[in-house]
Design a protein around this motif. Structure first.
Motif, short mmCIF file in Angstrom:
data_model
loop_
_atom_site.label_atom_id
_atom_site.label_comp_id
_atom_site.label_asym_id
_atom_site.label_seq_id
_atom_site.Cartn_x
_atom_site.Cartn_y
_atom_site.Cartn_z
N LEU A 42 -9.66 -33.02 30.36
CA LEU A 42 -10.80 -32.16 30.06
C LEU A 42 -10.82 -30.87 30.87
N ILE A 43 -10.18 -30.86 32.03
CA ILE A 43 -10.23 -29.68 32.89
C ILE A 43 -9.06 -28.74 32.65
N LEU A 44 -8.04 -29.18 31.93
CA LEU A 44 -6.89 -28.31 31.66
C LEU A 44 -7.25 -27.28 30.60
N PRO A 45 -6.92 -26.01 30.84
CA PRO A 45 -7.35 -24.94 29.91
C PRO A 45 -6.43 -24.78 28.70
N PHE A 46 -6.53 -25.68 27.75
CA PHE A 46 -5.80 -25.54 26.49
C PHE A 46 -6.51 -24.51 25.62
N PRO A 47 -5.77 -23.81 24.75
CA PRO A 47 -6.42 -22.86 23.84
C PRO A 47 -7.46 -23.57 22.95
N SER A 48 -8.54 -22.90 22.71
CA SER A 48 -9.68 -23.35 21.91
C SER A 48 -10.32 -24.63 22.43
N SER A 49 -10.30 -24.82 23.74
CA SER A 49 -11.00 -25.95 24.34
C SER A 49 -12.14 -25.42 25.20
N ASN A 50 -13.00 -26.32 25.63
CA ASN A 50 -14.10 -25.89 26.50
C ASN A 50 -13.59 -25.40 27.85
N ALA A 51 -12.48 -25.95 28.31
CA ALA A 51 -11.95 -25.55 29.62
C ALA A 51 -11.51 -24.10 29.63
N ILE A 52 -10.95 -23.60 28.53
CA ILE A 52 -10.53 -22.20 28.51
C ILE A 52 -11.76 -21.29 28.49
N LYS A 53 -12.81 -21.70 27.81
CA LYS A 53 -14.06 -20.94 27.83
C LYS A 53 -14.67 -20.97 29.23
N PHE A 54 -14.57 -22.13 29.86
CA PHE A 54 -15.05 -22.31 31.23
C PHE A 54 -14.28 -21.42 32.19
N LEU A 55 -12.98 -21.36 32.03
CA LEU A 55 -12.13 -20.55 32.90
C LEU A 55 -12.50 -19.07 32.80
N PHE A 56 -12.71 -18.58 31.58
CA PHE A 56 -12.98 -17.16 31.42
C PHE A 56 -14.45 -16.80 31.65
N SER A 57 -15.35 -17.77 31.68
CA SER A 57 -16.74 -17.44 31.93
C SER A 57 -17.06 -17.38 33.42
N ALA A 58 -16.45 -18.25 34.22
CA ALA A 58 -16.71 -18.26 35.67
C ALA A 58 -15.46 -18.78 36.37
N LYS A 59 -14.58 -17.87 36.75
CA LYS A 59 -13.28 -18.27 37.30
C LYS A 59 -13.38 -19.02 38.61
N PHE A 60 -14.25 -18.58 39.52
CA PHE A 60 -14.33 -19.25 40.82
C PHE A 60 -14.99 -20.62 40.71
N PHE A 61 -15.98 -20.72 39.85
CA PHE A 61 -16.60 -22.02 39.61
C PHE A 61 -15.61 -22.97 38.96
N TYR A 62 -14.80 -22.45 38.04
CA TYR A 62 -13.75 -23.26 37.42
C TYR A 62 -12.75 -23.72 38.48
N LEU A 63 -12.37 -22.84 39.39
CA LEU A 63 -11.43 -23.20 40.45
C LEU A 63 -11.98 -24.35 41.29
N PHE A 64 -13.27 -24.26 41.65
CA PHE A 64 -13.89 -25.31 42.44
C PHE A 64 -13.88 -26.64 41.69
N ILE A 65 -14.31 -26.62 40.43
CA ILE A 65 -14.37 -27.85 39.64
C ILE A 65 -12.97 -28.40 39.37
N PHE A 66 -12.01 -27.51 39.11
CA PHE A 66 -10.64 -27.95 38.86
C PHE A 66 -10.06 -28.67 40.08
N VAL A 67 -10.21 -28.08 41.25
CA VAL A 67 -9.68 -28.71 42.47
C VAL A 67 -10.42 -30.01 42.76
N PHE A 68 -11.74 -29.99 42.58
CA PHE A 68 -12.52 -31.20 42.83
C PHE A 68 -12.11 -32.33 41.91
#
Length: 105
Positions: A42-68
């Motif tokens: 769920l956290i991997l940014p595949f095209p047309s997934s929520n993770a890619i939208k998440f990555l481009f909407s808030a990169k630093f928040f995505y980084l935190f959640i991805f590492v966590f």
């Protein structure tokens, strides 16, 4: 706003991590393994997934959640719940601070 969307997108992988913790408490190893894989997926940014939208909407928040999510799922397989979550939160916070310093230096 973008931050609200990022919070909504982060709910699914965090719920999967919560289910891994719950499965470890109930001693259901198959459920813990499946949810670990699901949280990583769920956290991997595949095209047309929520993770890619998440990555481009808030990169630093995505980084935190991805590492966590990645660290907590890896650590939950080998150690206790509380120590895994604490180490994952501290590591994600340190990586977030380092990336913020590098970006805004």
């Amino acid at each position: 706003t973008e931050l609200e969307a990022a919070i909504i997108y982060s709910v699914a992988p965090l719920t999967a991590v919560f289910l891994v913790c719950l499965a470890k408490i109930l001693n259901i190893s198959a459920l813990a393994t499946i949810n670990s894989y699901f949280a990583i997926f769920l956290i991997l940014p595949f095209p047309s997934s929520n993770a890619i939208k998440f990555l481009f909407s808030a990169k630093f928040f995505y980084l935190f959640i991805f590492v966590f999510v990645t660290l907590s799922t890896i650590l939950l397989a080998y150690s206790g719940i509380i120590s895994s979550i604490i180490i994952a939160i501290l590591s994600a916070t340190i990586i977030l601070i380092l990336s913020l310093f590098k970006t805004y230096k």
